[in-house]
Motif scaffolding. Sequence first.
Motif, mmCIF file in Angstrom:
data_model
loop_
_atom_site.group_PDB
_atom_site.id
_atom_site.type_symbol
_atom_site.label_atom_id
_atom_site.label_comp_id
_atom_site.label_asym_id
_atom_site.label_seq_id
_atom_site.Cartn_x
_atom_site.Cartn_y
_atom_site.Cartn_z
ATOM 1 N N LEU A 25 0.849 -1.194 0.000
ATOM 2 C CA LEU A 25 0.000 0.000 0.000
ATOM 3 C C LEU A 25 0.882 1.240 0.000
ATOM 4 O O LEU A 25 1.887 1.301 0.706
ATOM 5 N N GLY A 26 0.513 2.238 -0.801
ATOM 6 C CA GLY A 26 1.299 3.465 -0.806
ATOM 7 C C GLY A 26 0.701 4.525 -1.711
ATOM 8 O O GLY A 26 -0.249 4.278 -2.454
ATOM 9 N N LYS A 27 1.296 5.723 -1.642
ATOM 10 C CA LYS A 27 0.855 6.817 -2.512
ATOM 11 C C LYS A 27 1.465 6.693 -3.905
ATOM 12 O O LYS A 27 0.861 7.092 -4.888
ATOM 13 N N PHE A 28 2.724 6.225 -3.969
ATOM 14 C CA PHE A 28 3.425 6.113 -5.252
ATOM 15 C C PHE A 28 3.360 7.447 -5.998
ATOM 16 O O PHE A 28 2.957 7.514 -7.167
ATOM 17 N N TYR A 29 3.810 8.475 -5.299
ATOM 18 C CA TYR A 29 3.643 9.864 -5.781
ATOM 19 C C TYR A 29 4.984 10.543 -5.997
ATOM 20 O O TYR A 29 5.379 11.369 -5.188
ATOM 21 N N PRO A 61 18.369 4.397 -2.081
ATOM 22 C CA PRO A 61 18.273 5.609 -1.237
ATOM 23 C C PRO A 61 17.475 6.716 -1.929
ATOM 24 O O PRO A 61 18.026 7.718 -2.382
ATOM 25 N N VAL A 62 16.180 6.518 -2.006
ATOM 26 C CA VAL A 62 15.313 7.467 -2.687
ATOM 27 C C VAL A 62 13.960 7.454 -1.997
ATOM 28 O O VAL A 62 13.596 6.479 -1.334
ATOM 29 N N SER A 63 13.222 8.530 -2.141
ATOM 30 C CA SER A 63 11.878 8.631 -1.563
ATOM 31 C C SER A 63 11.005 9.444 -2.501
ATOM 32 O O SER A 63 11.505 10.159 -3.389
ATOM 33 N N GLY A 64 9.691 9.332 -2.302
ATOM 34 C CA GLY A 64 8.785 10.152 -3.092
ATOM 35 C C GLY A 64 9.041 11.631 -2.878
ATOM 36 O O GLY A 64 8.962 12.435 -3.817
ATOM 37 N N THR A 65 9.353 12.005 -1.644
ATOM 38 C CA THR A 65 9.649 13.410 -1.343
ATOM 39 C C THR A 65 10.847 13.893 -2.139
ATOM 40 O O THR A 65 10.837 14.998 -2.712
ATOM 41 N N ALA A 66 11.890 13.066 -2.216
ATOM 42 C CA ALA A 66 13.091 13.445 -2.957
ATOM 43 C C ALA A 66 12.800 13.564 -4.452
ATOM 44 O O ALA A 66 13.292 14.478 -5.125
ATOM 45 N N VAL A 67 12.010 12.652 -4.984
ATOM 46 C CA VAL A 67 11.676 12.709 -6.410
ATOM 47 C C VAL A 67 10.887 13.973 -6.720
ATOM 48 O O VAL A 67 11.161 14.674 -7.707
ATOM 49 N N ARG A 68 9.916 14.277 -5.880
ATOM 50 C CA ARG A 68 9.108 15.475 -6.130
ATOM 51 C C ARG A 68 9.947 16.743 -6.035
ATOM 52 O O ARG A 68 9.722 17.713 -6.769
ATOM 53 N N ALA A 69 10.935 16.739 -5.147
ATOM 54 C CA ALA A 69 11.773 17.926 -4.981
ATOM 55 C C ALA A 69 12.713 18.130 -6.161
ATOM 56 O O ALA A 69 12.964 19.274 -6.572
ATOM 57 N N ASP A 70 13.215 17.034 -6.745
ATOM 58 C CA ASP A 70 14.194 17.161 -7.835
ATOM 59 C C ASP A 70 14.186 15.884 -8.667
ATOM 60 O O ASP A 70 15.025 14.999 -8.488
ATOM 61 N N PRO A 71 13.241 15.760 -9.606
ATOM 62 C CA PRO A 71 13.185 14.541 -10.424
ATOM 63 C C PRO A 71 14.474 14.258 -11.185
ATOM 64 O O PRO A 71 14.858 13.094 -11.329
ATOM 65 N N TRP A 90 16.533 10.680 -11.342
ATOM 66 C CA TRP A 90 16.110 10.109 -12.625
ATOM 67 C C TRP A 90 16.429 8.629 -12.746
ATOM 68 O O TRP A 90 15.635 7.847 -13.291
ATOM 69 N N ASP A 91 17.589 8.217 -12.259
ATOM 70 C CA ASP A 91 18.004 6.820 -12.401
ATOM 71 C C ASP A 91 17.127 5.879 -11.585
ATOM 72 O O ASP A 91 17.179 4.656 -11.793
ATOM 73 N N TYR A 92 16.335 6.395 -10.667
ATOM 74 C CA TYR A 92 15.460 5.573 -9.838
ATOM 75 C C TYR A 92 14.038 5.486 -10.405
ATOM 76 O O TYR A 92 13.157 4.911 -9.760
ATOM 77 N N LEU A 93 13.807 6.051 -11.589
ATOM 78 C CA LEU A 93 12.463 6.098 -12.158
ATOM 79 C C LEU A 93 12.328 5.118 -13.311
ATOM 80 O O LEU A 93 13.237 4.965 -14.123
ATOM 81 N N GLU A 94 11.165 4.474 -13.382
ATOM 82 C CA GLU A 94 10.869 3.550 -14.471
ATOM 83 C C GLU A 94 10.475 4.325 -15.734
ATOM 84 O O GLU A 94 10.071 5.495 -15.666
#
Length: 359
Positions: A10-14, A128-138, A142-146
């Motif tokens: 379960l998660g936001k996946f945001y 070492p990544v989080s949704g917060t980190a992705v939203r702050a600086d995609p 980038w290397d952690y994104l599908e």
Amino acid sequence: MRRHGHGLVLGKFYPPHAGHHHLVRTAQDRCERLTVLVCAASVESVPLADRVAWMRQAHPGVRVVGTVDDIPMDLTDAAVWDAHMRVFTAAVPERVDAVFTSESYGDELARRFGAESVLVDRDRTLFPVSGTAVRADPARCWDYLEPPVRGALARRVVVLGAESTGTTTLARALTDHYRGRGGVWAGTRYVAEYGREFSEAKLAALRSRWPDARWEDVTFTTDDFPRIAETQNAREEAAARTGSPVLFCDTDAFATTVWHERYVGGRNPLVEKAADRVTHHLWLLTDHEGVPFEDDGLRDGEELRPWMTDRFRAELTRTGRRYVEVTGAREERLRTAVAAVDALLATGWHFTAPLPEHR
């Protein structure tokens, strides 16, 4: 050996990232069947449907469902927990045998489902990544994104203009410039103009019947242009999914609406729909002034270049698209274009904040 019957993640996946995917794959390996529940709040800027689609693409063997959860989280309030559980169990009414999380609340969530709690990489040492980190600086993440998420987040820059005004030259120069920055930018992609490939095929087909045929003998119909626009869109999407945070396109479906005017006259609603279906972020309009007309065998209408430039300018303005006009010598055009792209990237991605959490 799979230890659990029905597992739940379960998660936001945001948005979803490599840590999420590791969690899902770990759970899938340990369960007979797995449900992923995507919970989105109405205030969040990535639609629930997009997140569900992204997770389904990344995990085709998993059941992915979505629900709207507009209840702020308070891990210390039993009533808030009860409210969330009503949302969760309405979306996943089946018995759950194991709940997989990477969060501190995993044990309580599993207890309320009457399930076993399985913590996976809680300290995020593997990813070492989080949704917060992705939203702050995609770009930094980038290397952690599908690929589906990269395709959605890539800033798409279109170079367009009348015939023989340096659009291809500028688009390729921009691609080389950003690749040269290294790191995540080394994967910057370029999408060629499909309309030219289509035109070459038309001329070749005509010459197979009439060997002496020339470009001016080729005719277009209105039905050609939706195909050109849709193929351009598809090739852009494929490139955006595998490239860097910026994608350079030599024309696009929007430009095809004006090319339809040029070769057929009027507008085609199917091309208009294709132009509005894909989000682009910046258009660079190449001026015809000072650029010699070069007939490469697939060009004509030198006298129409001022009209084409005016039509592109007028349609960009009418539709509210962000654009910059590039003029001058090749080096000056590249400098202007790089400055415009850097300004676009500097604006960031503007995710809205998720609902607050109280721990």
